[in-house]
Enzyme design. Structure first.
Site, PDB file in Angstrom:
ATOM      1  N   GLY A  66       0.913  -1.013   0.167  1.00  0.00           N
ATOM      2  CA  GLY A  66      -0.074  -0.103   0.020  1.00  0.00           C
ATOM      3  C   GLY A  66       0.786   1.442  -0.050  1.00  0.00           C
ATOM      4  O   GLY A  66       0.424   2.243  -0.809  1.00  0.00           O
ATOM      5  N   GLU A  67       2.013   1.292   0.771  1.00  0.00           N
ATOM      6  CA  GLU A  67       2.630   2.645   0.934  1.00  0.00           C
ATOM      7  C   GLU A  67       3.955   2.439  -0.253  1.00  0.00           C
ATOM      8  O   GLU A  67       3.961   3.514  -0.829  1.00  0.00           O
ATOM      9  CB  GLU A  67       3.229   2.844   2.281  1.00  0.00           C
ATOM     10  CG  GLU A  67       2.098   3.078   3.382  1.00  0.00           C
ATOM     11  CD  GLU A  67       2.507   3.095   4.727  1.00  0.00           C
ATOM     12  OE1 GLU A  67       2.843   4.047   5.142  1.00  0.00           O
ATOM     13  OE2 GLU A  67       2.685   1.703   5.162  1.00  0.00           O
TER      14      GLU A  67
END
Lengths: 415, 330
Positions: B285-286
């Site tokens: 996600g990051e």
């Protein structure tokens, strides 16, 4: 290994409800006899203040106005330090600090009453520059240094590393404070069940932690609080800290009725955290072949008026400022600093997003000085299986960095 | 004049709370009367796809489809704490907890099937499509719904997963602050208008190490979203912060990228399974955002020869830097 479901691009299970508008976001919830809440927020960055709510209370349709004295439990919350007040008691530390929560029979009346509350500020000198703040001449939180964290990394001997370096580049980089800009501004509704359980429906990233923070502020055991997390319209770290959850809980318990609040986009901007802006002073050295020999960095992260995740974010910056490279000599100092700016917290990448703005430009500068390509210098230094990070951690498996570099370089015909 | 340039950047990213802080996820798996399986966990769906990816994992374990998994994560009173939907930790952490709970449930179901089918052992028993059957004699078969009907109480299993990290030394930083790490790289081609200072991204390639891809389309979605967010970070987004006040507090003045700004991106998913991860899958996600910004900055330098050390690189700032460079050259 063959799989039936893993590796398949299954259609999102929440997709249909979202694209057809059926998904329930907290703003979509309406209940009988619902009251509306609006927040009064500070308009100055650092001041003592007093409130006079008498005129606002007389407005027809105003049910109650809540301030610091109405917090039944601890008037505090925060993911690491409990340095946020649910409502500021005497002092504001940033623009946007919550001072009062007006509950009324309509949103319009609540807004009118917020505007009718008289706030007298006795302004204090404020500090907005984190470097200035490190001198502690103006304290953002009484009795505490503005420097709330110092990450230290010491590996090898940087003096030796730089002395041996054929090329050295040194620069100062500045990254900016930014917002998550998630699609759905904060909204929520709270009510009390027959057995006294306080129910808060609000979009959040961590319902079980919100439950604890609400319980502490309400002065009730955690099991008397239930957090319902309906559809969440994006988060990116901006829903880690409490915004309206406790205000709603206080209002629901005191008025008995369901209380709803919906932030405007403008209020959302001041209500939740931001990305830490960082000043990154960095010096990088490499030998004739382009092998990194030394890196020295000083990072100053401005966390604004509250700590939120500053310590973890700053640590993460310090750990990731080396880039994904093997470097024998490293010295890093990273500081998290209070100022009177908007508070900063979690945001996608969490400190690891800021530092490559510096590290990765340094790599290109070294490559240019050495007459090698940006791709080549990365391949020469990249972590591979078995590499040791500057923290001394061994990367034992799943380290396909070189594959990643080669694939994108090939795709754009970069050698 | 319009000038083009290319840039590359690569990064590593440590997953989870890190630094020895207990990073714990919990989950229940519960057999439903109709033979479906409910997963109860506190992991939030923030739009990242948790509900889907974390349904694929137990579906794989139990030989079911995602439609047979009922994913419940909205209510603290009926779900166990699975930590925050942040730190790129849900796929890895809660994915592990759910996998363990599902495996435990599978074990119990198989044991019941052995008894109900009057078999001597669980050897050769297959669990697929809501049934448990003996491969060498497929008539020896019982459905999960039949098993559910025989229970006085719902069959329910619970599992906890705690990630392994080691606190760093406060003086030297030595330790094992994160695990696992993910890696990614991005290359972009930009076109800089030297008259206006505007930067257009022409083309991009973005490679993300995922350990193992659970849902490739959703990974691509994350990669494109991360790309857009990074474009905003380095080129557009400016709060107009002045003495603690945010002046650009609406989306008409706080400029974020739109679909119109997005270039053609070649998303490359790189698989290299991590042994401690559920089916080898690491969170993404990051990290999908991180290499994009510096790749753009390096491409700007390649195009016009100016180093932008402060972001955002708004047209005004870039134009100033280009003029400055021209002056020095002249």
């Amino acid at each position: 290994m063959s799989f039936n479901v893993i590796g398949k691009s299954v259609i999102r299970v929440d997709g249909l409800a979202k694209v057809t508008g059926k998904a329930v976001y907290p703003q979509d919830i309406y209940m009988d006899g619902m009251l509306y809440g609006k927040t009064l927020r500070s308009t100055v960055p650092h001041a003592y203040f007093t409130l006079d709510t008498s005129k606002a209370e007389k407005i027809e349709g105003v049910v109650r106005i809540f301030t610091a004295k109405d917090v039944p439990g601890h008037n505090a919350h925060g993911v690491l330090f409990k340095d946020h007040e649910v409502f500021c008691a005497q002092k504001v530390r940033r623009i946007g600090d919550p001072l009062a929560f007006v509950v009324a029979t309509s949103e319009k009346i609540a807004q009118k009453a917020v505007e009718a509350i008289e706030v007298k500020y006795e302004e204090l000198p404020a500090v907005f520059d984190p470097v200035e703040a490190m001198k502690d001449e103006i304290k953002v939180h009484d009795g505490t240094s503005n420097i709330i964290y110092h990450y230290k990394l010491r590996k090898g001997n940087i003096e030796e590393g730089f002395a041996k370096s054929h090329v050295v580049v040194e620069n100062v980089y500045k990254t900016s404070m930014v917002d998550h800009a998630f699609l759905q501004p904060e909204a929520g509704i709270a009510y009390v069940e027959e057995d006294g359980t306080i129910v808060v429906c609000a979009a959040t990233q961590y319902p079980h932690f919100d439950q604890l923070e609400i319980a502490e502020a309400m002065g009730v055991p955690a099991e008397k609080v239930k957090v319902i997390n309906p559809a969440v319209g994006g988060a990116f770290g901006g829903r880690e800290d409490i915004t309206l959850q406790i205000h709603l809980a206080i209002a629901a318990v005191a008025t008995g009725g369901p209380v709803k609040a919906v932030y405007s986009r403008e209020e959302s901007f001041v209500a939740h955290s931001k990305r830490h802006p960082e000043i990154i002073k960095i010096k990088t050295g490499a030998d004739k072949e382009g092998k990194l020999l030394a890196l020295e960095a000083e990072i100053i992260a401005d966390t604004g008026a509250y700590a939120s995740w500053a310590i973890n974010v700053t640590r993460k910056s310090g750990i990731h400022v080396t880039g994904p490279y093997v470097i024998p000599n490293v010295k890093v100092d990273a500081y998290a600093v209070y100022t009177n700016n908007p508070f900063c917290g979690a945001m996608r990448g969490f400190g690891a997003t800021q530092v490559p703005i510096a590290t990765e430009q340094q790599m290109d500068m070294l490559a240019e000085k050495l007459g090698i390509s940006p791709v080549e210098i990365r391949l020469k230094n990249a972590f591979t299986k078995g590499s040791e990070t500057a923290n001394g951690q061994i990367l034992t498996e799943s380290v396909p960095l070189i594959t990643c570099i080669k694939k994108v370089a090939d795709a754009l015909e970069m050698a | 004049m319009k000038k083009r340039g290319k840039g590359i950047a690569c990064i590593f990213y440590g997953t989870g709370y890190g630094n020895g802080f207990p990073d714990v996820s919990r989950a229940y798996a519960e057999l439903q009367p109709d033979g479906k399986v409910a997963i109860y966990t506190g992991a939030t769906e923030v739009g990242q796809g948790a509900k889907t990816a974390l349904s694929q994992i137990p579906a794989e374990v139990l030989g079911l489809t995602v439609d047979d998994i009922i994913f419940i994560n909205e209510d603290t009173s009926i779900t166990p704490d699975a930590g925050t939907a942040a730190a790129t930790r849900q796929t890895y952490n809660t994915g592990n907890a759910i996998k363990m709970a599902a495996e435990e449930l599978k074990k119990e179901l198989i044991n019941i099937a052995v008894k109900e089918l009057g078999l001597n052992s669980d050897a050769g028993l297959e669990m697929k499509d809501g049934k448990i059957y003996l491969k060498i004699l497929p008539d020896k078969c019982i459905t999960l719904a039949q098993i559910a009907a025989k229970q006085s109480e719902p069959l329910r299993t619970f599992a906890t997963f705690t990630a392994q990290t080691v606190q760093i030394d406060p003086e030297t930083g030595q330790g094992a602050p994160y695990w696992p790490y993910t890696f990614s790289a991005c290359a972009v081609e930009v076109e800089v208008d030297t008259e206006t200072g505007q930067v257009e991204i022409i083309k991009a390639a973005h490679a993300q190490d995922v350990g193992r891809a659970i849902n490739p389309k959703m990974i691509e979605g994350q990669m494109e979203g991360g790309f857009a967010m990074a474009m905003g970070y380095v080129l557009y987004e400016d709060l107009g912060l002045e003495n603690g006040r945010i002046w650009n507090n609406k989306l008409s003045t706080y400029i974020i990228p739109t679909a119109m700004d997005m270039p053609e991106i070649q998303n490359i998913i790189v698989e290299d399974p991590e042994s401690t991860a559920p089916y080898g899958a690491k969170g993404i996600g990051e990290p999908v955002m991180i290499p994009v910004g510096p790749a753009i900055l390096n491409a700007i330098y390649d195009a016009v020869g100016v180093r932008m050390t402060e972001i955002p690189v708004t047209p005004m700032k870039l134009l100033q830097a280009i003029r400055e460079k021209e002056k020095q050259g002249a």
